[in-house]
Design a protein around this motif. Structure first.
Motif, short mmCIF file in Angstrom:
data_model
loop_
_atom_site.label_atom_id
_atom_site.label_comp_id
_atom_site.label_asym_id
_atom_site.label_seq_id
_atom_site.Cartn_x
_atom_site.Cartn_y
_atom_site.Cartn_z
N ASP A 1 0.70 -1.21 0.12
CA ASP A 1 -0.20 -0.12 -0.06
C ASP A 1 0.77 1.28 0.08
O ASP A 1 1.71 1.35 0.68
CB ASP A 1 -0.70 0.09 1.35
CG ASP A 1 -1.87 -1.07 1.42
OD1 ASP A 1 -2.94 -0.89 0.80
OD2 ASP A 1 -1.50 -1.99 2.07
N LEU A 2 0.83 2.12 -0.84
CA LEU A 2 1.51 3.23 -1.12
C LEU A 2 0.79 4.40 -1.82
O LEU A 2 0.18 3.95 -2.85
CB LEU A 2 2.99 3.11 -1.36
CG LEU A 2 3.53 2.40 -2.48
CD1 LEU A 2 3.74 3.47 -3.43
CD2 LEU A 2 4.74 1.84 -2.16
N THR A 3 1.08 5.70 -1.42
CA THR A 3 0.90 6.75 -2.24
C THR A 3 1.94 7.59 -2.41
O THR A 3 2.76 8.03 -1.76
CB THR A 3 -0.03 7.51 -1.52
OG1 THR A 3 -1.25 6.70 -1.00
CG2 THR A 3 -0.80 8.53 -2.44
N ILE A 4 2.13 8.00 -3.89
CA ILE A 4 3.02 8.88 -4.14
C ILE A 4 2.66 10.44 -4.85
O ILE A 4 1.87 9.91 -6.00
CB ILE A 4 4.22 8.36 -5.33
CG1 ILE A 4 4.86 7.06 -4.42
CG2 ILE A 4 5.38 9.24 -5.64
CD1 ILE A 4 5.75 6.35 -5.34
N ASP A 5 3.04 11.34 -4.06
CA ASP A 5 2.04 12.28 -4.62
C ASP A 5 3.04 13.39 -5.60
O ASP A 5 4.42 12.98 -6.06
CB ASP A 5 2.11 13.53 -3.36
CG ASP A 5 1.21 12.96 -2.48
OD1 ASP A 5 -0.01 12.37 -3.09
OD2 ASP A 5 1.22 13.26 -1.20
N ARG A 6 2.43 14.17 -6.24
CA ARG A 6 2.94 15.10 -7.54
C ARG A 6 4.44 15.91 -7.02
O ARG A 6 4.61 16.24 -5.84
CB ARG A 6 1.88 16.25 -7.49
CG ARG A 6 2.55 17.16 -8.83
CD ARG A 6 1.52 18.36 -8.62
NE ARG A 6 1.94 19.11 -9.61
CZ ARG A 6 1.85 20.59 -9.19
NH1 ARG A 6 1.20 21.12 -8.32
NH2 ARG A 6 2.54 21.46 -10.14
N GLY A 7 5.51 15.62 -7.86
CA GLY A 7 6.64 16.38 -7.82
C GLY A 7 7.41 15.53 -6.85
O GLY A 7 8.81 15.87 -6.63
#
Ligand SMILES: Nc1ncnc2c1ncn2[C@@H]1O[C@H](COP(=O)(O)OP(=O)(O)OP(=O)(O)O)[C@@H](O)[C@H]1O
Length: 328
Positions: A32-38
């Motif tokens: 489970d992971l989230t990678i944000d803009r930039g």
């Protein structure tokens, strides 16, 4: 790149199982992971950890067995088709009989068939990736480093919001690696989201703000690269002990702050969570000379966290996280 359509990578409960004739291989065991803009994110893990499989799922090259992968809310294949995601992969992808320029033109014309958000500026990409001197060279005559730079240029053609690099400098010598990352750095300031897998841990230290450690198909640590390094091992103190070094080793090993201690001839190396107190003790009471205190490398963090994760996995009733384990 447009600011309105920036990707956020979201993996939820992602598993990937390969069923072979005689065995079942779990390559990814619940990520489970989230990678944000930039964000610039390094993906680190030992051989077989599941990095490439995860990257392949983010690129829509393979489907998860369970769970979902979304890029900016889209199915990865749609995101790739829309030119929002590009990749520099480890192998393949180049036609050896074409020149560098012909390769760029051919791939650019393919992108031109799709509806575009921004016009392709080949000249700017050639400039950014330093390909000008080798434009008329056949791909087969380019070095490994030059071929990777060409692949990088191809990946930039659609001006993707998200760029994924799977061990882009594998097989390059130190100079070629340095050149590659200098080129990357020029691009990174533009606000593009970048995810890269690497075996060269110093590349993560130098280039990524965030590091995700993967082992046995799971994320074992995820945080600012500095933090990952810091949670692992405190400081390393090394010194020469001229008199009774074995006795000093035993004394140091009994200290609660000591994480590990080794003696090579009369050189004592100790990893500790309280380096100042240990240095004082060694200098005052053990006749230490030539004392050095150093920060742990990401390599140390990696080994410690990987070991902590393995220990945690084998201790059923142990409820601590790998990070807590490593910080002990
Ligand atoms: N197509 C496949 N069929 C069967 N097993 C596979 C397949 N692809 C990967 N695996 C297995 O899944 C596991 C994870 O492999 P993966 O290539 O994702 O790891 P990695 O972290 O990228 O390793 P490396 O650093 O060596 O490239 C390994 O045990 C690998 O053998």
């Amino acid at each position: 790149m447009t600011s309105t359509s920036t990707p956020t990578v979201a993996l939820t409960g992602v598993h990937k199982v390969f069923k072979l004739k005689k065995e079942v291989v779990t390559a990814v065991a619940g990520i489970d992971l989230t990678i944000d803009r930039g964000e610039i994110v390094a993906f680190l893990g030992p051989n077989g950890a599941g990095k490439t499989t995860t990257i392949d799922m983010i690129l829509g090259l393979t489907e998860p067995t369970k769970g979902t992968v979304l890029i900016d809310g889209l199915n990865p294949r749609h995101a790739v088709e829309a030119g929002r995601v590009s990749a520099v992969l480890q192998t393949g992808g180049l036609l050896h009989d074409l020149t560098v320029k012909e390769t760029l033109q051919a791939v650019a014309s393919l992108h031109d068939l799709a509806p575009r958000r921004t016009p392709i500026n080949i000249d700017a990409i050639i400039e950014k990736t330093g390909l000008q001197p080798i434009l008329n060279r056949k791909v087969s005559k380019c070095s490994g480093g030059e071929q990777q730079r060409l692949k990088f240029a191809l990946a930039l053609l659609p001006d993707p919001d998200l760029l994924i690099l799977d061990e882009p400098t594998a097989g390059m010598d130190v100079n070629a690696r340095r050149e590659f990352w200098a080129t990357m750095r020029k691009d990174a300031d533009s606000g593009r989201t970048i995810i890269f897998a690497t075996h060269y841990l110093e590349e993560a230290e130098q280039f990524a703000q965030r590091t995700i450690l993967v082992n046995r198909g799971k994320v074992i640590a995820d945080g600012p690269t500095d933090h990952i390094r810091a949670i692992a091992a405190g400081r390393t103190v090394s010194s020469t002990i001229g008199k009774n070094p074995e006795q000093t080793l035993a004394a140091v090993q009994s200290l609660p702050e000591t994480k590990s201690a080794t003696l090579t001839h009369d050189r004592l190396t100790v990893t500790t969570t309280n380096s100042d107190a240990l240095a004082l003790e060694l200098l005052t009471n053990h006749g230490a000379t030539d004392l050095e205190i150093s920060k742990p490398s990401l390599e140390n963090a990696f080994v410690d966290l990987t070991n902590a994760a393995s220990n945690t996995a084998t201790t059923a009733e142990n409820n601590t996280t790998p990070e807590q384990e490593a910080a002990r």
